[in-house]
Design a protein around this motif. Structure first.
Motif, PDB file in Angstrom:
ATOM      1  N   GLN A  96       0.812  -1.217   0.000  1.00 27.43           N
ATOM      2  CA  GLN A  96       0.000   0.000   0.000  1.00 27.43           C
ATOM      3  C   GLN A  96       0.845   1.267   0.000  1.00 27.43           C
ATOM      4  OE1 GLN A  96      -3.960   0.072   2.069  1.00 27.43           O
ATOM      5  NE2 GLN A  96      -2.913  -1.401   3.378  1.00 27.43           N
ATOM      6  N   ARG A  97       1.911   1.242   0.781  1.00 29.72           N
ATOM      7  CA  ARG A  97       2.761   2.427   0.868  1.00 29.72           C
ATOM      8  C   ARG A  97       3.352   2.774  -0.495  1.00 29.72           C
ATOM      9  NH1 ARG A  97       8.360   3.407   2.014  1.00 29.72           N
ATOM     10  NH2 ARG A  97       8.645   5.455   2.946  1.00 29.72           N
ATOM     11  N   MET A  98       3.861   1.773  -1.211  1.00 28.81           N
ATOM     12  CA  MET A  98       4.458   2.054  -2.508  1.00 28.81           C
ATOM     13  C   MET A  98       3.414   2.393  -3.564  1.00 28.81           C
ATOM     14  SD  MET A  98       7.501   2.241  -1.877  1.00 28.81           S
ATOM     15  CE  MET A  98       7.822   2.755  -3.571  1.00 28.81           C
ATOM     16  N   ILE A  99       2.231   1.854  -3.435  1.00 25.37           N
ATOM     17  CA  ILE A  99       1.157   2.247  -4.349  1.00 25.37           C
ATOM     18  C   ILE A  99       0.869   3.737  -4.178  1.00 25.37           C
ATOM     19  CG2 ILE A  99      -1.313   1.993  -4.841  1.00 25.37           C
ATOM     20  CD1 ILE A  99      -0.932  -1.022  -4.151  1.00 25.37           C
ATOM     21  N   ARG A 100       0.817   4.202  -2.898  1.00 26.95           N
ATOM     22  CA  ARG A 100       0.597   5.632  -2.642  1.00 26.95           C
ATOM     23  C   ARG A 100       1.724   6.476  -3.216  1.00 26.95           C
ATOM     24  NH1 ARG A 100      -1.680   4.194   2.551  1.00 26.95           N
ATOM     25  NH2 ARG A 100       0.358   4.297   3.545  1.00 26.95           N
ATOM     26  N   ILE A 101       2.966   6.061  -2.935  1.00 27.16           N
ATOM     27  CA  ILE A 101       4.122   6.854  -3.359  1.00 27.16           C
ATOM     28  C   ILE A 101       4.228   6.910  -4.875  1.00 27.16           C
ATOM     29  CG2 ILE A 101       6.658   6.764  -3.459  1.00 27.16           C
ATOM     30  CD1 ILE A 101       6.626   6.060  -0.491  1.00 27.16           C
TER      31      ILE A 101
END
Length: 367
Positions: free
Chosen positions: A19-24
């Motif tokens: 999720q974090r990398m999808i956001r970034i």
């Protein structure tokens, strides 16, 4: 027309669930960059969901774990990075930093370090001295060569500054601010969402459930999964503790919204845990879910501004059980934390963090 700058971000996880990398990556793509996220294809991987950025998975189905995993993955990642069109490479955590360092030097590309963890201080690293010596060598060799970087908390940034004289920006893992989902019909459970890894207090949380009038849902997978499941069977808690495995990021918010209480617990034996500021802390906040958390610096600082969690100074089965029972039984207290979470989500959300992220990359390409 000017060619958009091309950024390649590297992870060892499956891009479908990060999720974090999808956001970034979404933020960077929206900010005018051409972004590729490269990660791992696992035996249990499902189809990649459509994203606004490019996604690549290196096939690790035949070497998904074990001592040679990193060696094999680094070789595959090195050759991918050597040939992929790019203007900058971004190493996500220490476990992808060497291929990024080597290729960025050979190709004269810009490089950035995204430190989601204090990797050499993680519980699963600290508990194995030989493994920690290897990762410390990698960290000492690599991190000083990354002039640009960002991390998730003030305490992590301080550690990098004191160790390696690098000044990394802070980009928290705050959740995207969206309208509240409707509360699902099946609700009222205690929820742990995230990696089921060593150091996440399952040895204390699961026994505590013997004395809690509630049901615990564990949504995730990791290196402690088999141990956690064995503990549930040994304590005969199958009716009170359930495992869902990985839940796709598109479905997870509905599970979070249905929780009565969220769990954000880490053992403080390692600095990575002690100084952490976990994604789930913000996910529970954004769902209006009061949570039980350790009284560690980053959580304490936010809780002093918005009382959204019951913080316990000592993580034991007794303390966990007492905290969960208070959150379940004291309706007025639960309501106070719930209302504070709804106010906090207006302040701690991805909008502000996205601006900090784009500022980092603006400086990278301006240098």
């Amino acid at each position: 027309m000017t060619q958009a700058k091309r950024i390649v971000c590297t992870i060892t996880s499956d891009p479908a669930y990060d999720q974090r990398m999808i956001r970034i990556c979404t933020a960077l793509q929206k900010g005018g960059y051409e972004v590729t996220l490269v990660g791992r294809l696992r035996a249990q991987s499902t189809d990649l969901p459509l994203q606004p950025f490019k996604q690549v998975r290196l096939d690790m189905r035949s070497r998904d774990s074990g001592k040679l995993f990193y060696f094999v993955y680094w070789i595959k990642l090195f050759w991918f990075l050597f040939f992929v069109p790019a203007d900058a490479l971004c190493a996500i955590d220490l476990d992808t930093i060497l291929p990024v360092l080597w290729v960025s030097r050979l190709r004269r590309l810009k490089r950035v370090y995204d430190a989601h963890e204090l990797f050499t201080e993680m519980e699963e690293v600290v508990s194995r001295p030989a493994t920690r010596r290897m990762w410390l060598w990698i960290e000492r060799h690599s991190v000083p060569q990354f002039r640009y970087g960002y991390t998730v908390s003030q305490m992590y940034a301080r550690e990098f500054r004191e160790r390696y004289d690098v000044e990394y920006a802070i980009v928290r893992n705050a959740t995207v601010l969206r309208p509240l989902l409707p509360v699902p019909e099946e609700r009222g459970y205690i929820l742990y969402q995230g990696a089921v890894n060593k150091g996440r207090c399952f040895e204390q949380l699961i026994p505590a459930m013997q004395h809690v009038n509630g049901r615990l849902l564990i949504a995730g997978d990791g290196n402690f999964m088999a141990d956690a499941q064995a503990m549930v069977k040994e304590l005969k808690l199958d009716d009170k503790v359930q495992f869902t495995g990985y839940i796709p990021p598109t479905e997870l918010p509905q599970y979070t919204r249905g929780a009565l209480v969220g769990i954000t617990l880490f053992e403080a034996r390692s600095k990575s845990n002690l100084y952490s500021l976990a994604n789930r802390f913000f996910d529970y906040m954004h769902a209006g879910v009061p949570q039980l958390a350790g009284a560690y610096p980053e959580y304490t600082a936010i809780n002093e501004e918005f009382e959204i969690a019951l913080l316990i100074p000592e993580i034991t089965p007794t303390a966990i059980a007492a905290g969960l029972n208070q959150l379940i039984e004291d309706q007025a207290y639960w309501q106070r934390l719930h209302e504070a979470a709804l106010r906090a989500r207006e302040v701690y959300n991805w909008g502000a963090e996205e601006a900090r992220l784009l500022n980092v990359w603006q400086h990278v390409f301006a240098s």
